[in-house]
Design an enzyme around this catalytic site. Structure first.
Site, short mmCIF file in Angstrom:
data_model
loop_
_atom_site.label_atom_id
_atom_site.label_comp_id
_atom_site.label_asym_id
_atom_site.label_seq_id
_atom_site.Cartn_x
_atom_site.Cartn_y
_atom_site.Cartn_z
N ARG A 171 -3.65 -4.16 1.28
CA ARG A 171 -4.97 -4.02 0.65
C ARG A 171 -6.10 -4.03 1.67
O ARG A 171 -7.27 -3.80 1.32
CB ARG A 171 -5.18 -5.16 -0.36
N GLY A 198 -14.20 -7.52 -3.55
CA GLY A 198 -15.16 -6.81 -4.40
C GLY A 198 -16.45 -6.62 -3.62
O GLY A 198 -16.48 -6.76 -2.40
N LYS A 202 -1.27 13.66 2.53
CA LYS A 202 -0.22 12.75 3.02
C LYS A 202 -0.19 12.79 4.54
O LYS A 202 -0.14 11.77 5.20
CB LYS A 202 1.11 13.23 2.45
N GLU A 210 -3.56 11.36 6.28
CA GLU A 210 -3.88 9.93 6.14
C GLU A 210 -2.98 9.04 6.97
O GLU A 210 -3.39 7.96 7.37
CB GLU A 210 -3.87 9.49 4.67
C1 F6R Z 1 -3.18 8.58 -0.95
C2 F6R Z 1 -3.50 7.53 -1.88
C3 F6R Z 1 -4.86 7.53 -2.47
C4 F6R Z 1 -4.81 7.08 -3.93
C5 F6R Z 1 -6.23 6.93 -4.49
C6 F6R Z 1 -6.22 6.52 -5.94
O1 F6R Z 1 -1.86 8.47 -0.50
O2 F6R Z 1 -2.71 6.68 -2.17
O3 F6R Z 1 -5.48 8.76 -2.35
O4 F6R Z 1 -4.09 8.02 -4.67
O5 F6R Z 1 -6.91 5.97 -3.74
O6 F6R Z 1 -5.55 5.31 -6.12
P1 F6R Z 1 -5.03 4.85 -7.53
O7 F6R Z 1 -3.94 5.78 -7.91
O8 F6R Z 1 -4.55 3.45 -7.31
O9 F6R Z 1 -6.19 4.93 -8.46
#
Ligand code: F6R
Length: 627
Positions: free
Chosen positions: A27, A114, A504, A507
């Site tokens: 995270r 947050g 992919k 990143e």
């Molecule tokens: C790329 C990736 C991000 C998420 C995006 C949305 O590999 O993981 O682009 O797809 O941040 O995240 P969620 O799906 O958790 O809303």
């Protein structure tokens, strides 16, 4: 974005917090820190009581740096504490800006995930009272305001403090005056409480807790929890105690571990057949008819009340890869349901004043269920009267709770920052939803309906066969890994996959990469094609294969090298491309689930060859809970 955790019980909190932070590190990993209510033995050298019994350790960089510091401090002992791993928003990654933050009087420590939007105003106000701030963070105002509001009642002071905050927060707070007690509160950022025996926990998500307990309480927005070793009390925003259900999680510890893989990303790529099976199988009903034939149908128990006939348009919104899944969903739903479908990134939709009403179905897609832009966009759509259907992986997440209807992808926990099984299961759900909706709307023949269901049922096995390309893809990565700029091209479904394949790669490998609708390249971008550039050409959408071949020829004429992905059985592609990866054949509408797999592997091996930190790419975090 930022992971927080806390522990109170009979065991040493330090190792438990560090283990939790290690699991939450996806995270954010700019810096990390822990604060512990130290034991009595930790008094000052001359025997007098210390000014504060709260001890802190912080380290810039990854959690492993914090672990090193912790191991060098044998006296860092205590049975109650809080921890944080940071993805910087306010202030550079540094020890000073790392959480926990301590109040000026040293009595309170806080960890926060947050953004406090009105922090500047609160900070200026407190500074007028002579309170000195040490960090550049928005978080520090929480703890300084808490200490300022404290008049002998911790809970009261906390409730008064959070009532003043705007923005999003999940916080954990300890005070030196309340040994063994942690207060936690949340607003628009995730927080769960882990319930143990004689010990309790809190964390941003279950991955931090699953090795200790599988019993959790979901804290809702506006609620405050008082956590002691033997009890968890939850209060609503007025301070009234409320009953909360304990939810049992069925994830096993292996879900949060690498299980022998070098990286979570590879583990999750390899888990795709299983994740697809878990997502698809429970929704397929197979009935044997009197005549002996079998009748297949798609059954979504979770959306029984959703009447498709009510809608005259569908709007799909999400971020990043989930948006790319949405682009696939747009084509499938439009093609099968004959209804107008748009797909738009949530960060744009939320500010665009879109035209929608009670005849609009909005589909929001999110693996984490916590993405700030997606939440804001869905709120905007609900405000305009639309019905919101969410496709979410994390059970009980904010998006799942806010939506009118929710379909879960059963991908299991996804830890790697780059999504893989999250994406493919989203596409699988969108395909099933489209087939189901077409059945409801009677826009599909019985034959096509059954044939698509059969193809959907074959996805796990076809995904497995696509994974067999592993060794071949690694060779391709060894060949092309030092290309500094790449293009992914495709048409229709292949274009949607190009978007995801390109994301992919960039990143996790930090190579410049762009996705283009194959026919669009000649309108400008082809100027960038020069000898040696790699163009990844996606050629599984067979209706437009010849058109894509023309585009391949155009880039080859300018010296590009072409790596093509096509269906097994396609022989002509070998005459066009320098290298070819063949994936199992599937229905045109389901192509993305299979075609993305070699591209995920390609991104992985290119990043590995370039020495990148695959599970923790720079500047990124898994759950994007800030705007
Ligand atoms: C790329 C990736 C991000 C998420 C995006 C949305 O590999 O993981 O682009 O797809 O941040 O995240 P969620 O799906 O958790 O809303």
């Amino acid at each position: 974005m930022c992971g927080i955790t806390g522990y109170t019980g009979i065991n040493q909190a330090g190792p438990i917090l560090l283990e939790g932070l290690r699991r939450l590190e996806y995270r954010g990993y700019d810096s990390a820190g822990i604060a512990i209510q130290s034991e009595k033995s930790a008094e000052t050298e001359n025997g007098s009581a210390p000014a504060s019994s709260i001890k802190m350790l912080k380290a810039t960089g990854k959690v492993s740096h914090l672990v090193e510091k912790f191991e060098a401090e044998p006296d860092f002992k205590g049975v109650c504490g809080i921890g944080h791993t940071r993805w910087a928003t306010h202030g550079i990654p540094s020890d000073t800006n790392a959480h926990p933050h301590l109040s000026a009087d040293g009595k309170f420590a806080v960890v926060h995930n947050g953004i406090i939007e009105n922090f500047a105003e609160i900070r200026a106000e407190l500074q007028k009272y002579g309170i000195e701030f040490k960090s550049e963070t928005d978080t520090e105002v929480i703890v300084q305001l808490l200490a300022y509001n404290y008049k002998g009642n911790f809970k009261k002071a906390l409730m008064k403090t959070i009532a003043r905050l705007t923005g999003s927060y999940a916080i954990g707070v300890i005070s030196d005056e309340y040994p063994g007690t942690i207060f936690a509160a949340k607003q628009a950022s995730p927080l769960i409480i882990g319930v143990g025996i004689g010990e309790n926990y809190f964390a941003s998500d279950i991955t931090a807790l699953v090795s200790n307990t599988k019993n959790v309480i979901d804290l809702d927005d506006g609620e405050v929890a008082e956590i002691t070793p033997d009890e968890v009390k939850v209060f609503d925003h007025t301070g009234k105690e409320i009953d909360k259900e304990i939810r049992h999680i069925n994830w096993d510890i292996a879900s949060a571990e690498k299980s022998g893989y070098e990286h979570f990303m590879m583990k999750e790529i390899m888990e795709q057949p299983q994740a697809l099976k878990a997502t698809i199988e429970p929704r397929i009903k197979c009935e044997t008819l009197n005549c002996g034939d079998t009748d297949l149908s798609i059954v979504f128990d979770e959306i029984k009340g959703l009447d498709m006939k009510k809608f005259n348009r569908v709007h799909i919104t999400a971020c990043g890869s989930a948006y790319h899944a949405g682009c696939v969903g747009r084509s499938i739903i439009e093609s099968l349901c004959k209804i107008q479908v748009e797909a738009e990134v949530a960060s744009e939709l939320r500010y665009r004043d879109p035209v929608m009403d009670d005849k609009t179905l909005v589909i929001v897609i999110s693996q984490s269920g916590e993405t700030a832009d997606t939440i804001a966009a869905m709120k905007e759509c609900k405000y305009k009267g639309a019905t919101v259907l969410a496709i979410v992986n994390v059970v009980g997440s904010s998006i799942a709770k806010l939506a009118d209807h929710c379909i879960y992808t059963w991908a299991g926990p996804e830890i790697a920052v780059a999504t893989t099984k999250g994406y493919t299961t989203q596409v699988a759900v969108l395909a099933m939803f489209a087939v189901w909706a077409a059945g409801e709307l009677k826009t599909i023949s019985h034959g096509a309906y059954t044939s698509l269901i059969l193809d959907i049922m074959h996805l796990p096995e076809r995904a497995q066969r696509a994974l067999d390309l592993n060794t071949k893809v690694k060779k391709m990565a060894d060949k092309y890994y030092d290309n500094q700029s790449l293009f992914f091209i495709g048409r229709n479904m292949d274009y949607a996959v190009a978007l995801e394949g390109s994301l992919k790669l960039k990143e996790i490998s930090y190579l410049h990469s762009e996705a283009y609708a194959a026919g669009e390249l000649k309108h400008g971008t082809i100027a960038l094609i020069e000898p040696g550039r790699l163009v990844v050409a996606l050629c599984c959408y067979e209706k437009l294969f010849e058109k894509t071949v023309s585009n391949i020829q155009q880039v080859k004429a300018r010296g590009a090298e072409v790596l093509a992905v096509a269906h097994e059985g396609n022989r002509s592609i070998f005459q066009e491309a320098d290298d070819v990866l063949l994936v199992p054949q599937t229905d045109a509408l389901l192509v993305p689930v299979i075609e993305i797999i070699p591209l995920q592997l390609f991104a992985y091996y290119v990043a590995k060859k370039n020495g990148c930190d695959i599970d923790k790419p720079k500047n990124l975090a898994k759950s994007v809970t800030v705007e």
